[in-house]
Design an enzyme around this catalytic site. Structure first.
Site, mmCIF file in Angstrom:
data_model
loop_
_atom_site.group_PDB
_atom_site.id
_atom_site.type_symbol
_atom_site.label_atom_id
_atom_site.label_comp_id
_atom_site.label_asym_id
_atom_site.label_seq_id
_atom_site.Cartn_x
_atom_site.Cartn_y
_atom_site.Cartn_z
ATOM 1 C CG ASP A 98 31.831 36.194 40.132
ATOM 2 O OD1 ASP A 98 32.542 35.197 40.353
ATOM 3 O OD2 ASP A 98 31.661 36.661 38.994
ATOM 4 C CG ASP A 99 36.241 35.270 41.378
ATOM 5 O OD1 ASP A 99 35.369 35.753 40.625
ATOM 6 O OD2 ASP A 99 37.233 34.653 40.933
ATOM 7 C CG ASP A 102 38.606 42.509 35.123
ATOM 8 O OD1 ASP A 102 38.714 43.662 34.686
ATOM 9 O OD2 ASP A 102 39.563 41.717 35.104
#
Length: 167
Positions: A98-99, A102
């Site tokens: 995933d980027d 969070d």
């Protein structure tokens, strides 16, 4: 979407920087496999996953498609729109990319589905960091990462102007 009170800092990432960081992630992952395939978390994970897959010469690529509501809150609802073939063996010998992690709510949901997979992100924030095995850059929780696909060339606002608007 993020609110002004949630994020107080902006971290813009260019295409060149994202490519460099995703390639660095691939270097870090090179000795953790071998992997039978890669699962990209859509949509943000698609670009880094393509770079990692190329660098690690992975040809079997799948996606897990999630939609997160109230994404700034712990315990937010994550709807899985499409699963992955990696679920058949709980993700064993699979790499998840995933980027960003969070708050960790999406990562937590994907981990439930693929508990044996190796989870890697390019960027990690403190709240989500425990959910991933490998990442490249840590940023503070109050930082909004502005990815290149979310940017347009416009006149920038000075720091002084930004501070004035907060008052």
């Amino acid at each position: 979407m993020a609110t002004a009170s949630t994020y107080t800092k902006m971290f813009p990432v260019s295409w060149t920087e994202l490519h460099r960081d995703a390639k660095a992630l691939a270097w870090r992952l090179a000795d953790t496999g071998p992997y039978k395939g890669l699962v990209a978390i859509t949509r943000g994970g698609l670009v880094p996953a393509a770079i990692v897959a190329r660098e690690l010469e992975l040809r079997l690529i799948d996606t897990i498609c999630c939609s997160t509501y109230d994404k700034t809150k712990r315990g937010a609802k994550v709807e899985v729109l499409k699963g992955t073939q990696a679920e058949a063996d709980k993700g064993e010998d699979w790499l998840i990319v995933d980027d960003l992690v969070d708050t960790g709510v999406t990562a937590e949901r994907v981990r439930q589905m693929l508990p044996k997979a190796h989870f890697a992100t390019v960027y990690a924030k403190p709240a989500g960091k425990p959910m991933v095995d490998t990442f490249i850059t840590e940023v503070s929780q109050d930082t909004w990462i502005l990815f290149p696909w979310d940017q347009e060339a416009v006149m920038s606002t000075t720091i002084a102007e930004l501070r004035q608007k907060r008052r």
